[in-house]
Design an enzyme around this catalytic site. Structure first.
Site, mmCIF file in Angstrom:
data_model
loop_
_atom_site.group_PDB
_atom_site.id
_atom_site.type_symbol
_atom_site.label_atom_id
_atom_site.label_comp_id
_atom_site.label_asym_id
_atom_site.label_seq_id
_atom_site.Cartn_x
_atom_site.Cartn_y
_atom_site.Cartn_z
ATOM 1 N N HIS A 70 -5.487 30.777 -15.238
ATOM 2 C CA HIS A 70 -5.323 31.636 -16.405
ATOM 3 C C HIS A 70 -6.559 32.504 -16.548
ATOM 4 C CE1 HIS A 70 -4.526 32.914 -20.516
ATOM 5 N NE2 HIS A 70 -3.269 32.576 -20.261
ATOM 6 N N ASP A 126 3.279 27.758 -18.407
ATOM 7 C CA ASP A 126 4.509 27.951 -17.638
ATOM 8 C C ASP A 126 4.797 26.838 -16.649
ATOM 9 O OD1 ASP A 126 5.408 30.349 -18.733
ATOM 10 O OD2 ASP A 126 3.836 31.421 -17.671
HETATM 11 N N1 CMC Z 1 -3.313 29.721 -6.990
HETATM 12 C C1 CMC Z 1 -4.313 29.866 -6.072
HETATM 13 N N2 CMC Z 1 -5.464 30.509 -6.352
HETATM 14 C C2 CMC Z 1 -5.624 31.028 -7.566
HETATM 15 C C3 CMC Z 1 -4.624 30.920 -8.564
HETATM 16 C C4 CMC Z 1 -3.441 30.238 -8.225
HETATM 17 N N3 CMC Z 1 -2.460 30.107 -9.125
HETATM 18 N N4 CMC Z 1 -5.045 31.545 -9.681
HETATM 19 C C5 CMC Z 1 -6.260 32.017 -9.401
HETATM 20 N N5 CMC Z 1 -6.613 31.717 -8.136
HETATM 21 C C6 CMC Z 1 -7.886 32.028 -7.475
HETATM 22 C C7 CMC Z 1 -7.930 33.489 -7.057
HETATM 23 O O1 CMC Z 1 -7.481 33.659 -5.725
HETATM 24 C C8 CMC Z 1 -9.396 33.806 -7.213
HETATM 25 O O2 CMC Z 1 -10.069 33.333 -6.068
HETATM 26 P P1 CMC Z 1 -11.387 34.100 -5.535
HETATM 27 O O3 CMC Z 1 -12.397 33.971 -6.638
HETATM 28 O O4 CMC Z 1 -11.759 33.325 -4.310
HETATM 29 O O5 CMC Z 1 -10.971 35.503 -5.267
HETATM 30 C C9 CMC Z 1 -9.829 32.934 -8.390
HETATM 31 O O6 CMC Z 1 -8.907 31.844 -8.439
HETATM 32 C C10 CMC Z 1 -9.807 33.660 -9.731
HETATM 33 O O7 CMC Z 1 -8.528 34.238 -9.854
HETATM 34 P P2 CMC Z 1 -8.259 35.693 -10.453
HETATM 35 O O8 CMC Z 1 -7.047 36.266 -9.808
HETATM 36 O O9 CMC Z 1 -9.519 36.502 -10.435
HETATM 37 O O10 CMC Z 1 -7.970 35.299 -11.935
HETATM 38 P P3 CMC Z 1 -7.235 36.188 -12.958
HETATM 39 O O11 CMC Z 1 -7.831 35.859 -14.256
HETATM 40 O O12 CMC Z 1 -7.229 37.620 -12.555
HETATM 41 O O13 CMC Z 1 -5.725 35.681 -12.829
HETATM 42 C C11 CMC Z 1 -3.662 34.631 -13.257
HETATM 43 C C12 CMC Z 1 -5.097 34.874 -13.746
HETATM 44 C C13 CMC Z 1 -2.867 33.902 -14.333
HETATM 45 C C14 CMC Z 1 -2.969 36.005 -13.002
HETATM 46 C C15 CMC Z 1 -3.719 33.804 -11.952
HETATM 47 O O14 CMC Z 1 -4.357 32.583 -12.183
HETATM 48 C C16 CMC Z 1 -2.341 33.601 -11.333
HETATM 49 O O15 CMC Z 1 -1.842 34.483 -10.618
HETATM 50 N N6 CMC Z 1 -1.679 32.439 -11.625
HETATM 51 C C17 CMC Z 1 -0.350 32.196 -11.166
HETATM 52 C C18 CMC Z 1 0.630 32.923 -12.061
HETATM 53 C C19 CMC Z 1 0.793 32.253 -13.394
HETATM 54 O O16 CMC Z 1 0.961 31.037 -13.485
HETATM 55 N N7 CMC Z 1 0.801 33.075 -14.459
HETATM 56 C C20 CMC Z 1 1.033 32.579 -15.820
HETATM 57 C C21 CMC Z 1 -0.134 32.809 -16.712
HETATM 58 S S1 CMC Z 1 0.023 31.910 -18.236
HETATM 59 C C22 CMC Z 1 1.313 32.688 -19.034
HETATM 60 C C23 CMC Z 1 0.895 33.943 -19.704
HETATM 61 O O17 CMC Z 1 0.040 33.872 -20.616
HETATM 62 O O18 CMC Z 1 1.467 34.987 -19.369
#
Ligand code: CMC
Length: 435
Positions: free
Chosen positions: A311, A369
């Site tokens: 998240h 989720d």
């Molecule tokens: N699986 C594997 N790696 C992950 C995941 C994941 N679900 N989420 C984050 N990472 C890694 C990402 O690759 C990155 O690695 P690095 O630092 O080596 O590049 C690190 O963790 C930080 O991730 P980020 O993409 O910079 O984090 P963000 O804040 O931009 O993304 C997120 C947040 C929710 C989009 C992401 O965690 C994700 O895609 N999760 C899966 C989708 C999901 O479950 N979404 C629902 C969110 S909760 C409901 C809502 O409020 O809408």
């Protein structure tokens, strides 16, 4: 918002040696913000923050998240308390008006919402114009935006009473439209709302009731539905809420703004994640394949991510996920599906991921989720409806945030700038001279 005397940040521009002082502002809790509003006029520079990871876009009194400690507060109340001690309409009132309602206020609010659940009959003809296999989120974007074509008498955003009426209309009618989108896809007749039922109970009856038999309310499922609505009601300045605020900042009408929020919510990184979780669990299929999928999630060259994990704000267990997990067990027990293989797979996946150094180091925990898809599937919702349910619940958060923005005297149209890296000015080449 307060500015503590003399608290500021000094910025030095190494190109010209000039220093600038930027005020620090404090909210009631949470990190202070650096007020950069005069930055451009004083320094000639913009800030650069794609994805807004360090940007506070507005002042708000509605929702507070302490991501490090896994705390979510609505108007100061913990989500765990609201989810276990309130109904969705109490929470809706709290988000909209700032205080929990007393008994008389709740009765009046419930009546107001309940008596506006029907949609204009003409809307059902519009809905019938969609293809039968249309994704219900596509229908929701269309029909919600179309409400502005049906309710002209509440479009004046400068009139506080009209703002309130459109907020009530949206909260009341969104479940009706969601159920209609579902009924249309399965070829069943639309089921009209029933005023004697609760908000969640009425939604379930419009979803799963049929004219051929009397609807029987299942209190466990109705309570679970109500709780799912509470858990999704608002979540600070996420992508869809920011979209609603951005659309509204131009003066667009509230129905159009909420349609924009629904479009943003649709994406798999946001509201579409619970649908994606279920698809992922089905793809994994059995516990012995978990390591293979975890390895893929960790592989930088593989776009696969563990859906329902991670998240932007929570770097701890999402408090909504804990409540959802509890509800999931309650519902599966009540439905005699305690041994649901997907639940067993999800719990094992969670256990392994929480012990995995990659997930520990990056502070990736289950989000709301992760379990919601399993519970919704057990309740009989098709996967395509999952994000729609999120939209139904989040409508109150969106409209509360929209109202707060319109009522903020400091409101300005949202208009970010950019770091331009394209071609600089060049001479035009006529078609005959190209290639
Ligand atoms: N699986 C594997 N790696 C992950 C995941 C994941 N679900 N989420 C984050 N990472 C890694 C990402 O690759 C990155 O690695 P690095 O630092 O080596 O590049 C690190 O963790 C930080 O991730 P980020 O993409 O910079 O984090 P963000 O804040 O931009 O993304 C997120 C947040 C929710 C989009 C992401 O965690 C994700 O895609 N999760 C899966 C989708 C999901 O479950 N979404 C629902 C969110 S909760 C409901 C809502 O409020 O809408």
């Amino acid at each position: 918002m307060t500015q503590t005397k003399n608290d500021s940040v000094t910025l030095t521009d190494n190109r010209n040696g000039k220093s600038y002082t930027l005020p620090l502002l404090d909210g009631s809790t949470g990190p202070s913000v650096i007020d950069v509003r005069k930055l451009y006029s004083e320094t000639g520079h913009f800030t650069f923050d794609p994805g807004y990871t360090s940007t506070g876009s507005c002042e708000s009194k509605i929702t507070y998240i302490d991501g490090d400690n896994g705390i979510l507060l609505h108007r100061g109340y913990r989500i765990e308390d609201l989810a276990s001690k309130c109904t969705f309409l109490e929470v809706a009132y709290l988000l909209l008006y700032g205080e929990l309602p007393d008994a008389a206020q709740l009765e009046e609010f419930t009546k107001t919402i309940t008596y506006h659940t029907m949609v204009h009959e003409q809307l059902s003809f519009m809905l019938r114009g969609f293809r039968r296999d249309a994704h219900p989120m596509a229908i929701m974007c269309g029909t919600t935006g179309a409400l502005s074509a049906f309710y002209h008498d509440s479009l004046d955003i400068l009139d506080p009473r009209q703002r309130e009426i459109s907020a009530h209309r949206l909260i009341a009618k969104i479940p009706t439209m969601a159920a209609m989108a579902y009924k249309y896809s399965v070829g069943q007749p639309f089921v009209y709302p029933r005023n004697e039922l609760s908000y969640a109970g009425n939604f379930l009856q419009m979803m799963f009731g049929v004219p051929a038999e009397n609807w029987k309310d299942n209190p466990v499922l109705t309570k679970a539905m109500d709780r799912i609505f509470i858990l999704h009601a608002d979540h600070e300045q996420n992508a869809s809420t920011s979209t609603v605020r951005m659309a509204g900042s131009s003066g667009a009408n509230p129905f159009a703004c909420i349609a924009a929020g629904i479009a943003s919510l649709w994406g798999p990184a946001h509201g579409g994640a619970n649908e994606a979780v279920l698809k992922m669990l089905n793809e994994i299929g059995s516990k012995d394949r978990i390591p293979e999928f975890l390895a893929r999630a960790k592989d930088k060259n593989d776009p696969f991510r563990l859906m329902g994990f991670g998240h932007r704000v929570y770097k701890n267990y999402d408090p909504r996920a804990s409540v959802m997990r509890e509800s999931c067990h309650e519902v599966l027990d009540a439905l005699g599906k305690r041994n649901d293989p997907l639940l067993a797979l999800a719990m094992e996946l969670e256990r392994i991921a929480l012990e995995d150094p990659y997930f520990v180091e990056k502070k990736l925990f289950p989000n709301v989720d992760f379990y919601s898809g399993i519970i919704l599937k057990a309740m009989g919702f098709p996967v395509e409806m999952f994000t729609v349910l999120f939209a139904v619940a989040r409508t109150v958060g969106w409209i509360a945030q929209w109202k707060e923005m319109i009522e903020d005297p400091a409101m300005k149209i949202g208009r970010p700038r950019q770091l331009y890296t394209g071609a600089t000015e060049r001479a035009f080449v006529p078609l005959s001279g190209r290639g």
